[in-house]
Write a protein that holds these residues in place. Structure first.
Motif, PDB file in Angstrom:
ATOM      1  N   ASP A 148       0.845  -1.205   0.000  1.00 21.68           N
ATOM      2  CA  ASP A 148       0.000   0.000   0.000  1.00 21.68           C
ATOM      3  C   ASP A 148       0.878   1.251   0.000  1.00 21.68           C
ATOM      4  OD1 ASP A 148      -2.192  -1.664   0.248  1.00 21.68           O
ATOM      5  OD2 ASP A 148      -2.609  -1.173   2.340  1.00 21.68           O
ATOM      6  N   GLU A 149       1.933   1.247   0.803  1.00 21.21           N
ATOM      7  CA  GLU A 149       2.741   2.465   0.967  1.00 21.21           C
ATOM      8  C   GLU A 149       3.671   2.704  -0.226  1.00 21.21           C
ATOM      9  OE1 GLU A 149       1.517   4.086   3.150  1.00 21.21           O
ATOM     10  OE2 GLU A 149       1.452   3.187   5.135  1.00 21.21           O
ATOM     11  N   ALA A 150       4.355   1.658  -0.666  1.00 16.57           N
ATOM     12  CA  ALA A 150       5.412   1.855  -1.670  1.00 16.57           C
ATOM     13  C   ALA A 150       5.030   1.394  -3.065  1.00 16.57           C
ATOM     14  CB  ALA A 150       6.680   1.142  -1.211  1.00 16.57           C
ATOM     15  N   ILE A 228       2.327   7.314  13.728  1.00 16.38           N
ATOM     16  CA  ILE A 228       2.486   8.100  12.490  1.00 16.38           C
ATOM     17  C   ILE A 228       1.188   8.034  11.688  1.00 16.38           C
ATOM     18  CG2 ILE A 228       3.661   8.174  10.244  1.00 16.38           C
ATOM     19  CD1 ILE A 228       6.228   7.261  11.711  1.00 16.38           C
ATOM     20  N   GLU A 229       0.619   6.823  11.608  1.00 16.19           N
ATOM     21  CA  GLU A 229      -0.615   6.636  10.826  1.00 16.19           C
ATOM     22  C   GLU A 229      -1.751   7.494  11.382  1.00 16.19           C
ATOM     23  OE1 GLU A 229      -1.372   4.504   8.244  1.00 16.19           O
ATOM     24  OE2 GLU A 229       0.497   3.385   8.087  1.00 16.19           O
ATOM     25  N   ILE A 230      -1.894   7.501  12.712  1.00 17.91           N
ATOM     26  CA  ILE A 230      -3.018   8.251  13.293  1.00 17.91           C
ATOM     27  C   ILE A 230      -2.777   9.756  13.152  1.00 17.91           C
ATOM     28  CG2 ILE A 230      -4.286   8.758  15.417  1.00 17.91           C
ATOM     29  CD1 ILE A 230      -3.924   5.818  16.141  1.00 17.91           C
ATOM     30  N   ASP A 265      -7.171   4.510   2.438  1.00 23.30           N
ATOM     31  CA  ASP A 265      -6.329   3.299   2.509  1.00 23.30           C
ATOM     32  C   ASP A 265      -5.634   3.147   3.862  1.00 23.30           C
ATOM     33  OD1 ASP A 265      -6.934   3.074  -0.177  1.00 23.30           O
ATOM     34  OD2 ASP A 265      -4.959   3.733  -0.877  1.00 23.30           O
ATOM     35  N   GLU A 266      -5.575   4.224   4.643  1.00 20.40           N
ATOM     36  CA  GLU A 266      -4.826   4.152   5.901  1.00 20.40           C
ATOM     37  C   GLU A 266      -5.621   3.458   7.010  1.00 20.40           C
ATOM     38  OE1 GLU A 266      -1.845   4.706   5.694  1.00 20.40           O
ATOM     39  OE2 GLU A 266      -1.574   6.202   4.122  1.00 20.40           O
ATOM     40  N   THR A 267      -6.950   3.494   6.911  1.00 21.86           N
ATOM     41  CA  THR A 267      -7.756   2.902   7.987  1.00 21.86           C
ATOM     42  C   THR A 267      -7.421   1.428   8.252  1.00 21.86           C
ATOM     43  OG1 THR A 267      -9.438   4.537   7.566  1.00 21.86           O
ATOM     44  CG2 THR A 267     -10.141   2.594   8.790  1.00 21.86           C
TER      45      THR A 267
HETATM   46 FE   LIG Z   1      -0.264   3.718   6.158  1.00 22.50          FE
END
Ligand SMILES: [Fe+2]
Ligand SMILES: [Fe+2]
Length: 363
Positions: A148-150, A228-230, A265-267
């Motif tokens: 998802d990130e890279a 970091i995500e939150i 996408d972060e949830t």
């Molecule tokens: Fe993330």
């Protein structure tokens, strides 16, 4: 006991629901896509979402505890804030916003290092069974997160989606050739850390000397990424507000829409990390000498350390970098002083005369 599906294959956890239309940003194929109604579909959630919900419910049923939670208001708003960033754009000073978008994309890409964590045979660190838990599926969960990130193979992920948002909003600013210089200036190494550097760091950062250092380091990394995500949800709100202003940026709101997809996408990242940390907290751990230690004690200590780092040292360093960046972009600008003053007036706090920010908690 509910009839929950607790065991999932790697294939299931990496599967994406079929999409009617792909997501193309800046001419590049990105992950996710749109269903027949035009709703954005987050990649790799066909199995991952129901799996994480099942593990959360199972955890509640077995241990009678709640999943850990971290309110977003634990973190202060983004600096520079929306008003400050828009003010700079109005003044024609675009570089700090462009740099910030580059920084966010770069940090997102580094999130892929989570796939290097050693997730083999984690059962040996627990006195309680971990079968049928998120902990027992960490390999594929980390892999989904990394992709998802890279990005994965030819399909772009968050890193390139942020760069696409920047290029749409600022019409492909010339940043590529200055990338290494800029990354160094903002305190990010130009390449991701090597496996050897990661291993050395694990030993240096050890907090509990009776726990396996690799296992402890994995808990620390999950905490750090969770925070970091939150806190990044503030960044998304900032980016969507700035990039949707059609008077200030190009692209008719497309850059802001792209950011809203990344946010969606972060949830799943937040949810699986919270679940795994809860599963560790509620179990008894096995120490290196074969002794026992409550997971609660370990998770709570590491949680406190990680949170204070996120709010303290890391935050203060970031504030100083942001002001340094602004000063560099104002070099040679005849209105430098008045723009700087206008910028600080729109903030809820400002550096003192020597350029230092007050310690956290005193703003
Ligand atoms: Fe993330
Ligand atoms: Fe991300």
């Amino acid at each position: 006991m509910s009839d929950l599906q607790l065991n999932w294959t790697e294939h299931e956890l990496l599967a994406t629901a079929p999409v009617a239309e792909p997501l193309i940003a800046g001419g590049r194929l990105c992950h996710g896509g749109f269903d027949a109604d035009g709703t954005y579909v987050t990649p790799r959630t066909l199995g991952r979402n129901p799996a994480v919900s099942a593990w959360q419910q199972n955890q509640r049923e077995i241990f009678g505890t709640e999943i850990v939670s971290v309110p977003l208001d634990t973190w202060p708003e983004t600096y520079p804030n929306v008003a400050q960033s828009k003010y700079l754009l109005t003044e024609g000073v675009c570089e700090p916003v462009i740099t910030n978008l580059t920084r966010i994309g770069t940090v997102e890409g580094f999130g892929a290092v989570i796939r290097y964590e050693d997730t083999r045979n984690l059962q040996r660190f627990f006195a309680d069974p971990i079968e049928g838990t998120a902990l027992g599926h960490l390999g594929p969960l980390f892999e989904a997160h990394a992709r998802d990130e890279a990005g994965h193979e030819e399909v772009a992920g968050h890193k390139d989606m942020w760069f696409a948002a920047r290029d749409i909003a600022f019409e492909s600013p010339a940043v590529e050739d200055q990338m290494a210089v800029m990354l160094q200036r903002i305190g990010i190494p130009a390449t991701a850390p090597t496996a050897k550097e990661i291993a050395a760091n694990k030993l240096a950062m050890r907090v509990h000397d009776d726990l396996d250092p690799t296992f402890e380091s994995m808990i620390r990394r999950m905490l750090s990424i969770l925070f970091i995500e939150i806190s990044a949800f503030h960044t998304f709100a900032w980016a969507e507000a700035v990039l949707s202003d059609e008077n200030l940026v190009a692209g008719s709101g497309e850059a802001a829409r792209l950011v809203s997809y990344i946010r969606a996408d972060e949830t799943p990242h937040v949810e699986y990390l919270k679940t795994v940390l809860t599963e560790i907290r509620d179990r008894t751990l096995i120490t290196e000498s074969g002794g026992r230690r409550p997971g609660k004690e370990v998770v709570e200590t590491l949680w406190k350390n990680s949170l204070s780092e996120s709010l303290g040292a890391r935050r203060t360093a970031y504030l100083k970098t942001a002001v340094d960046e602004l000063q560099i972009s104002l070099m040679g600008n005849p209105r430098r002083d008045s723009i700087l003053e206008g910028f600080h007036e729109l903030g809820t706090f400002r550096p003192d005369a020597s350029g230092e920010f007050a310690p956290i908690g005193t703003y």
